[in-house]
Structures are given as structure tokens and as C-alpha cells.
Scaffold this active site. Structure first.
Site, PDB file in Angstrom:
ATOM      1  N   LYS A  82      40.148  33.930  37.230  1.00  0.00           N
ATOM      2  CA  LYS A  82      38.865  33.307  37.552  1.00  0.00           C
ATOM      3  C   LYS A  82      39.066  32.040  38.374  1.00  0.00           C
ATOM      4  O   LYS A  82      38.298  31.757  39.308  1.00  0.00           O
ATOM      5  CB  LYS A  82      38.090  32.982  36.272  1.00  0.00           C
ATOM      6  CG  LYS A  82      36.757  32.255  36.498  1.00  0.00           C
ATOM      7  CD  LYS A  82      35.822  33.063  37.388  1.00  0.00           C
ATOM      8  CE  LYS A  82      34.565  32.282  37.799  1.00  0.00           C
ATOM      9  NZ  LYS A  82      33.588  32.097  36.737  1.00  0.00           N
ATOM     10  N   SER A 125      33.949  29.896  31.858  1.00  0.00           N
ATOM     11  CA  SER A 125      35.039  29.619  32.796  1.00  0.00           C
ATOM     12  C   SER A 125      35.699  28.308  32.386  1.00  0.00           C
ATOM     13  O   SER A 125      35.120  27.232  32.547  1.00  0.00           O
ATOM     14  CB  SER A 125      34.512  29.518  34.232  1.00  0.00           C
ATOM     15  OG  SER A 125      34.042  30.767  34.671  1.00  0.00           O
ATOM     16  N   LYS A 143      33.952  21.486  38.438  1.00  0.00           N
ATOM     17  CA  LYS A 143      34.795  21.684  37.248  1.00  0.00           C
ATOM     18  C   LYS A 143      35.856  22.754  37.501  1.00  0.00           C
ATOM     19  O   LYS A 143      37.036  22.582  37.183  1.00  0.00           O
ATOM     20  CB  LYS A 143      33.899  22.055  36.061  1.00  0.00           C
ATOM     21  CG  LYS A 143      34.627  22.394  34.768  1.00  0.00           C
ATOM     22  CD  LYS A 143      34.754  23.907  34.550  1.00  0.00           C
ATOM     23  CE  LYS A 143      33.410  24.584  34.407  1.00  0.00           C
ATOM     24  NZ  LYS A 143      33.541  26.050  34.147  1.00  0.00           N
TER      25      LYS A 143
END
Length: 300
Positions: free
Chosen positions: A177, A100, A245
Site C-alpha cells: 500500500k 493504511s 500521512k
């Protein structure tokens, strides 16, 4: 094992990567893996895979190279680095990055692969479903890249997940995502606030969450995380550090396209605050701890 199946190299054998690689082995694929931790390589070998001592050793004979590492710096090092995947992949190989990361990095990977003049094909294919989804091979996989490459890779992805969708060109998988992580974080935060509200009201928490999950408030998040909330077991399935993140990715991406995320921005700050309090290594359901602290509770 059918020798007609493509040979797979797997780079990155963490919480998600190890069970995913093992599911490919169960599906009959030959998997050679590399990661930095020897115990993870031993686990792969015990599952029937082959441990490599370097990226070059893992990818040299692979038809398909799959990477599953924590963030952009690792993807850049593993795929774009001097001793990385592109440098050592054989002619005509397919690279599937399931990490990701930012859409921009996925696009950069695709451009570097094209520039290598090795007929390399690339997909970005991040996943959702957490450790349980990886173990059970029921992940949702959002893919960016070309239709023909997706079609060729689909049987491999079918061994890893249940909902597998080509979302658009390179980087599109990462954009979807990012939206997924926004929804998940907001959902967990709402669940955490509900848990504290219910407990302080003296309601049986287990009964309350069961009935809530049967109605419009129900969700995969609540189904997967209600036991964490009830038992306060925050063993990481997906760490706060990684969700921090991801919230940075979605807020930066939203700013670049002019999308306002008022609730997302607040939850991003709450995730950052929990991390700053030393809980970054816990599961993201530990957002409950932050709500408890805000509510005046002592949190061990």
C-alpha cells in the site's frame, strides 16, 4: 440473509468505511458497526446494519472484525487499547485491519493478537481505489498474513473489491500500500503539471486529457481525477491529510530498507506544502492548486 455467513463487526465508518460496510450488507452479511459519529451509525442502520454503542458491543458476537480508521494512533487505540478489539473479540475471531498504516504497526497487531491466547487470526488488508472504488466495490486489496486465514476471508473481501492479492506475511499488505501511495502521488503530480502546461498553452483541456488518457500516458488516476482537474472540484475522495500521512510511511519505510526515492521525496514535500497552505481537507487531486501557485496563478 443466509445465517451460514459469518457475522461481521465494522469499526470506522468514514468516507471509505461506510460504503464498504454497506456492500457487505448488500452481499447478505450481518454487519454491526461502531464509529464516533452518530450520523454514520444512522446511515449504517438505514442500510440494514446494526449500530453499536461501543467497540465491545460491536465485536462481542462477531466472527470477523474489520477496522477502517485513519492512521496508526487510531488503529492502536481501536485494536490494542484496553477497551479495544483484541480485549473484547470472541474466541477464534478474525481481525482484518483495512486501514493504511505502517507495516510495523500491522506486525504489532498480529503479535498482540497471538499473545492474547484467544486463537485470534489477523490480516492487514489496506485498499486502493478511493471513494468511488469503495462505492462500486472494485477496490484493489493488498493483504498480509497467513494463506489459510486469507483463504477463509477471501469471500468477504470479494464483496469489497476486484483485485485481491495475498502479498506476503503480516505487514506485507501495508508495504505494498505504501508503494501504491507513492505511485498515485507521483502520478497526480505529473497530471497536475500537465494540466497547467496545457492550459497555459491555450489547448482545450478536456480534449487533451481525453486523448492523453487513451495512450501510454493514460492511467486509473487520470480516469478518476480528470473531471476534478477540469472542474476544479476537490471535494475529498481521499484527503491530502491522509496522503501526507501515507507519504511519511513510504519515505520512512524506504529509508529503513535503504531504498532511494528521489522523485517520491520531492512529491512528499509538495503534498506537505499543500497541507501547510490549508488544503489538507481537500482531495489529493488538489495538488493542482500547488502547481498553479508555483506557476504564478491566483488560487481561490
Amino acid at each position: 440473509m443466509s445465517n451460514t455467513l459469518p457475522k461481521i463487526a465494522w469499526i470506522g465508518l468514514g468516507i471509505m468505511g461506510s460504503p464498504m460496510a454497506e456492500n457487505l450488507i448488500k452481499a447478505g452479511y450481518s454487519v454491526t458497526g461502531f464509529t464516533l459519529e452518530q450520523d454514520k451509525l444512522d446511515r449504517l442502520a438505514a442500510a440494514g446494519g446494526t449500530a453499536a454503542s461501543s467497540i465491545a458491543g460491536a465485536v462481542k458476537d462477531a466472527d470477523v472484525v474489520i477496522t477502517m480508521v485513519p492512521a496508526d494512533p487510531q488503529v492502536k487505540a481501536v485494536i490494542l487499547g484496553e477497551d479495544g478489539v483484541i480485549a473484547h473479540a470472541r474466541q477464534g475471531a478474525t481481525i482484518i485491519d483495512m486501514s493504511s498504516i505502517t507495516p510495523q504497526t500491522s506486525i504489532a497487531v498480529a503479535e498482540a493478537a497471538a499473545a492474547a491466547d484467544k486463537d485470534l487470526k489477523v490480516l492487514d488488508a489496506p485498499v486502493s481505489g478511493g471513494e468511488a472504488g469503495a462505492i462500486e466495490a472494485v477496490l484493489s486489496i493488498m493483504v498480509g498474513g497467513e494463506q489459510s486465514v486469507f483463504d477463509q476471508a477471501k469471500p468477504i473481501l470479494d464483496a469489497l473489491g476486484k483485485t485481491i492479492i495475498l502479498c506476503g506475511p503480516h505487514g506485507a499488505g501495508q508495504t505494498v500500500k505504501a508503494a501504491n501511495q507513492l505511485i498515485v502521488a507521483v502520478n497526480i503530480q505529473a497530471c497536475a503539471e500537465a494540466v497547467v502546461f496545457l492550459e497555459k498553452s491555450g489547448v482545450d483541456l478536456e480534449a487533451a486529457l481525453e486523448v492523453l488518457n487513451g495512450g501510454l500516458a493514460g492511467s486509473t488516476v487520470l480516469s478518476r481525477k480528470k473531471d476534478n482537474f477540469i472542474s476544479r472540484d476537490f471535494k475529498p475522495g481521499f484527503r491530502i491529510d491522509l496522503h501526507h500521512k501515507d507519504m511519511g510511511i513510504v519515505t520512512d519505510a524506504a529509508r529503513s530498507v535503504g531504498a532511494s526515492l528521489p522523485v517520491g521525496a520531492v512529491v512528499a514535500q509538495l503534498v506537505a506544502s499543500l497541507r501547510a497552505q490549508g488544503d489538507g481537507g481537500l482531495d489529493h487531486s488538489a495538488l493542482l492548486r500547488a502547481v498553479e501557485r508555483l506557476s504564478g496563478d491566483q488560487v481561490a
